[in-house]
Design a protein around this motif. Structure first.
Motif, PDB file in Angstrom:
ATOM      1  N   ARG A 143      14.457  13.771   2.604  1.00  9.32           N
ATOM      2  CA  ARG A 143      14.509  14.584   1.389  1.00  9.32           C
ATOM      3  C   ARG A 143      13.502  14.137   0.320  1.00  9.32           C
ATOM      4  NH1 ARG A 143      20.883  15.744   0.678  1.00  9.32           N
ATOM      5  NH2 ARG A 143      20.175  16.567  -1.305  1.00  9.32           N
ATOM      6  N   GLY A 144      12.559  13.286   0.722  1.00 13.15           N
ATOM      7  CA  GLY A 144      11.409  13.030  -0.153  1.00 13.15           C
ATOM      8  C   GLY A 144      11.419  11.739  -0.941  1.00 13.15           C
ATOM      9  N   VAL A 145      12.242  10.787  -0.513  1.00 13.60           N
ATOM     10  CA  VAL A 145      12.226   9.476  -1.179  1.00 13.60           C
ATOM     11  C   VAL A 145      11.458   8.492  -0.293  1.00 13.60           C
ATOM     12  CG1 VAL A 145      13.645   7.537  -1.959  1.00 13.60           C
ATOM     13  CG2 VAL A 145      14.341   9.886  -2.467  1.00 13.60           C
ATOM     14  N   ALA A 146      10.455   7.835  -0.855  1.00 11.96           N
ATOM     15  CA  ALA A 146       9.584   6.989  -0.036  1.00 11.96           C
ATOM     16  C   ALA A 146       9.613   5.516  -0.446  1.00 11.96           C
ATOM     17  CB  ALA A 146       8.151   7.524  -0.095  1.00 11.96           C
ATOM     18  N   SER A 147      10.627   5.149  -1.235  1.00 10.85           N
ATOM     19  CA  SER A 147      10.724   3.747  -1.653  1.00 10.85           C
ATOM     20  C   SER A 147      12.187   3.350  -1.801  1.00 10.85           C
ATOM     21  CB  SER A 147       9.992   3.522  -2.979  1.00 10.85           C
ATOM     22  OG  SER A 147      10.388   4.490  -3.935  1.00 10.85           O
ATOM     23  N   PHE A 171      13.913  -1.613   8.599  1.00  5.86           N
ATOM     24  CA  PHE A 171      14.015  -0.154   8.459  1.00  5.86           C
ATOM     25  C   PHE A 171      12.822   0.387   7.656  1.00  5.86           C
ATOM     26  CE2 PHE A 171      15.523   3.444   5.845  1.00  5.86           C
ATOM     27  CZ  PHE A 171      16.016   4.306   6.805  1.00  5.86           C
ATOM     28  N   ALA A 172      12.516  -0.274   6.557  1.00 10.83           N
ATOM     29  CA  ALA A 172      11.415   0.159   5.693  1.00 10.83           C
ATOM     30  C   ALA A 172      10.089   0.146   6.447  1.00 10.83           C
ATOM     31  CB  ALA A 172      11.334  -0.739   4.464  1.00 10.83           C
ATOM     32  N   LYS A 173       9.871  -0.898   7.208  1.00 16.25           N
ATOM     33  CA  LYS A 173       8.632  -1.005   7.982  1.00 16.25           C
ATOM     34  C   LYS A 173       8.529   0.150   8.978  1.00 16.25           C
ATOM     35  CE  LYS A 173       4.903  -2.803   9.772  1.00 16.25           C
ATOM     36  NZ  LYS A 173       3.638  -2.620   9.035  1.00 16.25           N
ATOM     37  N   TYR A 175       9.871   3.118   8.795  1.00 19.02           N
ATOM     38  CA  TYR A 175       9.713   4.423   8.159  1.00 19.02           C
ATOM     39  C   TYR A 175       8.564   4.492   7.149  1.00 19.02           C
ATOM     40  CZ  TYR A 175      13.865   6.170  10.453  1.00 19.02           C
ATOM     41  OH  TYR A 175      14.744   6.593  11.398  1.00 19.02           O
ATOM     42  N   GLY A 176       7.843   3.384   6.954  1.00 19.10           N
ATOM     43  CA  GLY A 176       6.695   3.400   6.036  1.00 19.10           C
ATOM     44  C   GLY A 176       7.086   3.414   4.569  1.00 19.10           C
ATOM     45  N   LEU A 177       8.235   2.813   4.257  1.00 21.22           N
ATOM     46  CA  LEU A 177       8.721   2.792   2.877  1.00 21.22           C
ATOM     47  C   LEU A 177       8.326   1.490   2.207  1.00 21.22           C
ATOM     48  CD1 LEU A 177      12.388   3.827   3.772  1.00 21.22           C
ATOM     49  CD2 LEU A 177      10.448   5.359   3.298  1.00 21.22           C
ATOM     50  N   ILE A 178       8.046   1.535   0.925  1.00 22.30           N
ATOM     51  CA  ILE A 178       7.824   0.287   0.192  1.00 22.30           C
ATOM     52  C   ILE A 178       9.158  -0.129  -0.433  1.00 22.30           C
ATOM     53  CG2 ILE A 178       6.994   1.501  -1.900  1.00 22.30           C
ATOM     54  CD1 ILE A 178       5.033  -0.911  -2.285  1.00 22.30           C
ATOM     55  N   VAL A 179       9.426  -1.431  -0.374  1.00 25.71           N
ATOM     56  CA  VAL A 179      10.704  -1.941  -0.878  1.00 25.71           C
ATOM     57  C   VAL A 179      10.485  -2.663  -2.201  1.00 25.71           C
ATOM     58  CG1 VAL A 179      12.711  -3.400  -0.412  1.00 25.71           C
ATOM     59  CG2 VAL A 179      11.564  -2.203   1.477  1.00 25.71           C
ATOM     60  N   THR A 180      11.063  -2.115  -3.251  1.00 23.08           N
ATOM     61  CA  THR A 180      10.995  -2.773  -4.552  1.00 23.08           C
ATOM     62  C   THR A 180      12.174  -3.737  -4.640  1.00 23.08           C
ATOM     63  OG1 THR A 180      12.337  -1.180  -5.815  1.00 23.08           O
ATOM     64  CG2 THR A 180      10.031  -0.606  -5.463  1.00 23.08           C
ATOM     65  N   ALA A 181      11.960  -4.883  -5.270  1.00 20.90           N
ATOM     66  CA  ALA A 181      12.990  -5.913  -5.217  1.00 20.90           C
ATOM     67  C   ALA A 181      13.135  -6.676  -6.529  1.00 20.90           C
ATOM     68  CB  ALA A 181      12.676  -6.909  -4.094  1.00 20.90           C
ATOM     69  N   HIS A 182      14.389  -6.832  -6.925  1.00 19.29           N
ATOM     70  CA  HIS A 182      14.741  -7.721  -8.050  1.00 19.29           C
ATOM     71  C   HIS A 182      14.973  -9.095  -7.441  1.00 19.29           C
ATOM     72  CE1 HIS A 182      17.363  -8.540 -11.834  1.00 19.29           C
ATOM     73  NE2 HIS A 182      17.131  -9.685 -11.224  1.00 19.29           N
ATOM     74  N   CYS A 183      14.071 -10.023  -7.750  1.00 22.33           N
ATOM     75  CA  CYS A 183      14.091 -11.331  -7.091  1.00 22.33           C
ATOM     76  C   CYS A 183      14.629 -12.429  -8.003  1.00 22.33           C
ATOM     77  CB  CYS A 183      12.675 -11.685  -6.650  1.00 22.33           C
ATOM     78  SG  CYS A 183      11.994 -10.529  -5.460  1.00 22.33           S
ATOM     79  N   ALA A 227       9.363 -10.433   4.058  1.00 18.43           N
ATOM     80  CA  ALA A 227       8.276  -9.455   4.215  1.00 18.43           C
ATOM     81  C   ALA A 227       7.312  -9.918   5.304  1.00 18.43           C
ATOM     82  CB  ALA A 227       7.547  -9.271   2.891  1.00 18.43           C
ATOM     83  N   GLU A 228       7.049 -11.217   5.331  1.00 19.47           N
ATOM     84  CA  GLU A 228       6.140 -11.766   6.338  1.00 19.47           C
ATOM     85  C   GLU A 228       6.745 -11.601   7.733  1.00 19.47           C
ATOM     86  OE1 GLU A 228       4.961 -15.752   5.457  1.00 19.47           O
ATOM     87  OE2 GLU A 228       3.262 -15.673   6.840  1.00 19.47           O
ATOM     88  N   THR A 229       8.043 -11.834   7.826  1.00 18.28           N
ATOM     89  CA  THR A 229       8.722 -11.748   9.122  1.00 18.28           C
ATOM     90  C   THR A 229       8.783 -10.312   9.637  1.00 18.28           C
ATOM     91  OG1 THR A 229      10.093 -13.607   8.443  1.00 18.28           O
ATOM     92  CG2 THR A 229      10.869 -12.357  10.347  1.00 18.28           C
ATOM     93  N   THR A 230       9.042  -9.362   8.728  1.00 19.79           N
ATOM     94  CA  THR A 230       9.265  -7.971   9.156  1.00 19.79           C
ATOM     95  C   THR A 230       8.012  -7.115   9.073  1.00 19.79           C
ATOM     96  OG1 THR A 230       9.848  -7.366   6.888  1.00 19.79           O
ATOM     97  CG2 THR A 230      11.670  -8.002   8.351  1.00 19.79           C
ATOM     98  N   GLY A 231       7.018  -7.567   8.293  1.00 23.06           N
ATOM     99  CA  GLY A 231       5.818  -6.745   8.080  1.00 23.06           C
ATOM    100  C   GLY A 231       6.006  -5.663   7.035  1.00 23.06           C
ATOM    101  N   ALA A 232       7.170  -5.634   6.391  1.00 25.14           N
ATOM    102  CA  ALA A 232       7.424  -4.601   5.376  1.00 25.14           C
ATOM    103  C   ALA A 232       6.540  -4.817   4.144  1.00 25.14           C
ATOM    104  CB  ALA A 232       8.895  -4.641   4.970  1.00 25.14           C
ATOM    105  N   HIS A 233       6.215  -3.718   3.470  1.00 30.66           N
ATOM    106  CA  HIS A 233       5.451  -3.775   2.228  1.00 30.66           C
ATOM    107  C   HIS A 233       6.437  -3.856   1.069  1.00 30.66           C
ATOM    108  CE1 HIS A 233       1.660  -1.815   4.159  1.00 30.66           C
ATOM    109  NE2 HIS A 233       2.209  -2.736   4.924  1.00 30.66           N
ATOM    110  N   VAL A 234       6.226  -4.806   0.185  1.00 33.98           N
ATOM    111  CA  VAL A 234       7.211  -5.067  -0.872  1.00 33.98           C
ATOM    112  C   VAL A 234       6.555  -5.102  -2.253  1.00 33.98           C
ATOM    113  CG1 VAL A 234       8.808  -6.296   0.649  1.00 33.98           C
ATOM    114  CG2 VAL A 234       7.037  -7.580  -0.563  1.00 33.98           C
ATOM    115  N   TYR A 235       7.395  -4.951  -3.257  1.00 36.49           N
ATOM    116  CA  TYR A 235       6.958  -4.813  -4.655  1.00 36.49           C
ATOM    117  C   TYR A 235       7.960  -5.563  -5.516  1.00 36.49           C
ATOM    118  CZ  TYR A 235       6.267  -1.825  -8.932  1.00 36.49           C
ATOM    119  OH  TYR A 235       6.052  -1.306 -10.196  1.00 36.49           O
ATOM    120  N   CYS A 236       7.500  -6.605  -6.193  1.00 33.55           N
ATOM    121  CA  CYS A 236       8.394  -7.415  -7.033  1.00 33.55           C
ATOM    122  C   CYS A 236       8.502  -6.787  -8.411  1.00 33.55           C
ATOM    123  CB  CYS A 236       7.848  -8.827  -7.191  1.00 33.55           C
ATOM    124  SG  CYS A 236       7.721  -9.708  -5.640  1.00 33.55           S
ATOM    125  N   VAL A 237       9.691  -6.291  -8.735  1.00 34.48           N
ATOM    126  CA  VAL A 237       9.868  -5.665 -10.048  1.00 34.48           C
ATOM    127  C   VAL A 237      10.017  -6.731 -11.128  1.00 34.48           C
ATOM    128  CG1 VAL A 237      10.960  -3.628  -9.004  1.00 34.48           C
ATOM    129  CG2 VAL A 237      12.410  -5.451  -9.901  1.00 34.48           C
TER     130      VAL A 237
END
Ligand code: URP
Ligand code: ZN
Ligand code: ZN
Ligand code: ZN
Length: 459
Positions: A143-147, A171-173, A175-183, A227-237
Motif C-alpha cells: 500500500r505504498g510504505v517503503a520504510s 525482512f527489510a532487506k 523487500y528493499g525497505l530502509i529501517v529507521t531506528a531510535h538507538c 545491519a552488517e549481518t543482514t545487509g539491511a539499509h538503516v537510518y539512525c534517527v
C-alpha cells in the motif's frame, strides 16, 4: 490557477541561480531565466527572495499515544504549523503498541491524517515481529510504505527483542525497505533511571544522566552490527552526540549502508535547557536527551561534512500544563518530546545559514532533498525541476521575526524557542501548485494533503 514565480534566487541541493518557475496545475513545467507568461497566470514576484523546494520533515509524531498520554496536535494543527514553517511534506512515525495489529494501526493513522493540509507518508513502526505481523507488513508495503521504524529504546513499550530486530532487518532487506531506528540501550536506561530516582534525583535535569552518550552509542553500534549481518539499509534517527557519530563512521568504513539524521533541538539547545529551574526544564526533555554544547558543534560539523544527511524535528508535542507536569516528581514520567515542526526550516536557516555554519545548498539538501532521495519521494519531491510537484517556498532572507507560543500554529501551550529572534522567514508556500501560505499567513484547507505512496529502493 497557474503561477509564474519571477526573479527569485532559486536554490536546490546543487544549484544556485536567478530565474523564474512556471507552475501549471500541480507541477513545475518550466524553470529558467525570463520565462514567457502564458495567458491567465498569476505572477508572484520573488525579487530579493529565495525560491526553495518544499521542505520535507523526515521525522514527526502527530498522532502519538505515548507515556500514558497523547500528543497534543491533530493533523489539522500540525500540518498548518508545518506549512507556515515551509514544510510541505512530513513523514510521520506510525507507532502501534506491541499488542496492537500493525495493519489496524496503519489504517487508524491514515484515518487520523485525513485532516492534513500537508502531504505526508509514514515510517511503519515495528514493535512486534512474528508470522502474524509479517503478513501485515507485506500488505502495508503493497500500500505504498517503503520504510520501517524500530525502537531500541523504551523498554516495555516499543522496544524489540534482538531476535525481532534481526527478523525485521532481514525482512527489510528482502523487500528493499530502509529501517529507521531510535538507538539507545533500553535495558541500561531502565537501570539508571531506577538508580537515580532511588537516590531522590527526580528533576528533569537528571534525564540526560539517565541516558548518557555512550548508551546511545551502544544502540547505534548494535544497529550497525545487525545491519552488517543482514545487509539491511538503516537510518539512525535523532542522533545527538559525537560518540554515536563515531559508531556510524566506523561502520561506514566496513561498508554498512547507514544514514544519519539530526533533529533541530539537538543542533540548537544544550543540556542546560533541561536544567532550567521551576520544572521549566521539562519543556526540553526528549530522547535522546539534549547534550553538552560540544556535541552541538560535532553535529553541525557532521552536517557540513554530510556525515549527517537530514535534519528533522522529532516533533512530539506535549503541553507543559497537564502533560509535562505528569513528571513533576519523577523525570521518567515526563512525556518526551520538543514541539518544533513549525520552526525547523526557519531556525535551521537562521542558526545555520545566517550564522555561517552551513551553506544554502547544504540547507536545502539536508532539509528537503536527502529525505526525498532516501525515502522514495525523489524527484517528485525535494527539488525544483521540470516535472516535479510544484512544492515551492518563497523565503525572505531579510525578514526579522520573533518566535512565540502566542503566535505559533502548533496546538501546544509553550514554545521551546520563546523570544528567539529569527533572521529570515517563509513568505509564500505552494503545495502541488496550490498556495497554502501567503505573506506568512495560512490560507490552505484541512484535508487537502495527500498520502504519498512510495516504492522500495533499498535492495
Ligand atoms: O523524545 C522523543 N524523541 N519523543 C518522541 C518519541 C521518539 O523517541 O521519537
Ligand atoms: Zn525516538
Ligand atoms: Zn521520534
Ligand atoms: Zn539503500
Amino acid at each position: 490557477m497557474n503561477y509564474l514565480i519571477t526573479g527569485g534566487r532559486i536554490i536546490t541541493a546543487t544549484d544556485d541561480f536567478f530565474g523564474d518557475v512556471l507552475v501549471e496545475g500541480e507541477t513545475i513545467t518550466a524553470v529558467g531565466p525570463a520565462l514567457e507568461a502564458p495567458d491567465g497566470v498569476e505572477r508572484i514576484d520573488a525579487t530579493g527572495k529565495y525560491v526553495f523546494p518544499g521542505f520535507i520533515d523526515p521525522h514527526v509524531h502527530v498522532y502519538l499515544p505515548f507515556m500514558g498520554t497523547q500528543a497534543a496536535d491533530t493533523h489539522e494543527t500540525a500540518s498548518r504549523a508545518a506549512l507556515v514553517g515551509g514544510t510541505t511534506t512530513f513523514i510521520e512515525m506510525c507507532c502501534p503498541a506491541n499488542n496492537e495489529q500493525p495493519l489496524e494501526a496503519f489504517e487508524l493513522w491514515l484515518e487520523k491524517a485525513q485532516t492534513s493540509s500537508c502531504d505526508y507518508t509514514f515510517h511503519m513502526g515495528v514493535s512486534r515481529f512474528d508470522q502474524e505481523t509479517r503478513k501485515q507488513f507485506e500488505e502495508i508495503v503493497k500500500r505504498g510504505v517503503a520504510s520501517l521504524k524500530v525502537f531500541l529504546a523504551y523498554k516495555g513499550a516499543f522496544s524489540l527483542s534482538e531476535e525481532e530486530l534481526y527478523e525485521t532487518l532481514t525482512f527489510a532487506k528482502q523487500y528493499g525497505l530502509i529501517v529507521t531506528a531510535h538507538c539507545e540501550n533500553a535495558e541500561l536506561i531502565a537501570k539508571r533511571q531506577a538508580e537515580l530516582i532511588g537516590q531522590g534525583k527526580t528533576g528533569p535535569e537528571w534525564h540526560e544522566p539517565s541516558r548518557p552518550t555512550y548508551i546511545e552509542a551502544e544502540g547505534v553500534g548494535r544497529l550497525m552490527t545487525y545491519a552488517e549481518t543482514t545487509g539491511a539499509h538503516v537510518y539512525c534517527v535523532h542522533t545527538s552526540c559525537s560518540d554515536a557519530l563515531e559508531a556510524v563512521q566506523t561502520a561506514q568504513l566496513r561498508d554498512v549502508n547507514v544514514w544519519v539524521e539530526v533533529v533541530l533541538p539537538h543542533l540548537v539547545f544544550d543540556r542546560s535547557y533541561a536544567e532550567l529551574p521551576g520544572f521549566e526544564g521539562a519543556k526540553f526533555v526528549m530522547s535522546p536527551p539534549l547534550r553538552e554544547a560540544r556535541h552541538q558543534e560535532a553535529m553541525w560539523n557532521a552536517l557540513r561534512s554530510r556525515l549527517v544527511s537530514t535534519v528533522g524535528t522529532d516533533h512530539a508535542p506535549f503541553n507543559f500544563q497537564g502533560q509535562k507536569e505528569m513528571g513533576r516528581d519523577d523525570f521518567t514520567k515526563i512525556p518526551n518530546g520538543i514541539p518544533s515542526i513549525e520552526n525547523r526550516v526557519e531556525v535551521l536557516y537562521s542558526e545555520g545559514v545566517g550564522k555561517g555554519r552551513i551553506d544554502l545548498n547544504t540547507f536545502v539538501d539536508s532539509a528537503s532533498t536527502q529525505a526525498a532521495k532516501l525515502f522514495g519521494l525523489y524527484p517528485r519531491k525535494g527539488t525544483i525541476a521540470v516535472g516535479s510537484d510544484a512544492d515551492v517556498v518563497i523565503f525572505d532572507p531579510n525578514a526579522q521575526r520573533e518566535i512565540s507560543q502566542a503566535t505559533h500554529q502548533m496546538a501546544v501551550d509553550y514554545s521551546a524557542f520563546e523570544g528567539w529572534q529569527q533572521q529570515g522567514g517563509v513568505e509564500h508556500v505552494l503545495l502541488r501548485g496550490t498556495v497554502k501560505v501567503r505573506d506568512g499567513k495560512f490560507v490552505g484547507e484541512p484535508g487537502t494533503g495527500e498520502f504519498l505512496t512510495r516504492e522500495p529502493t533499498h535492495f
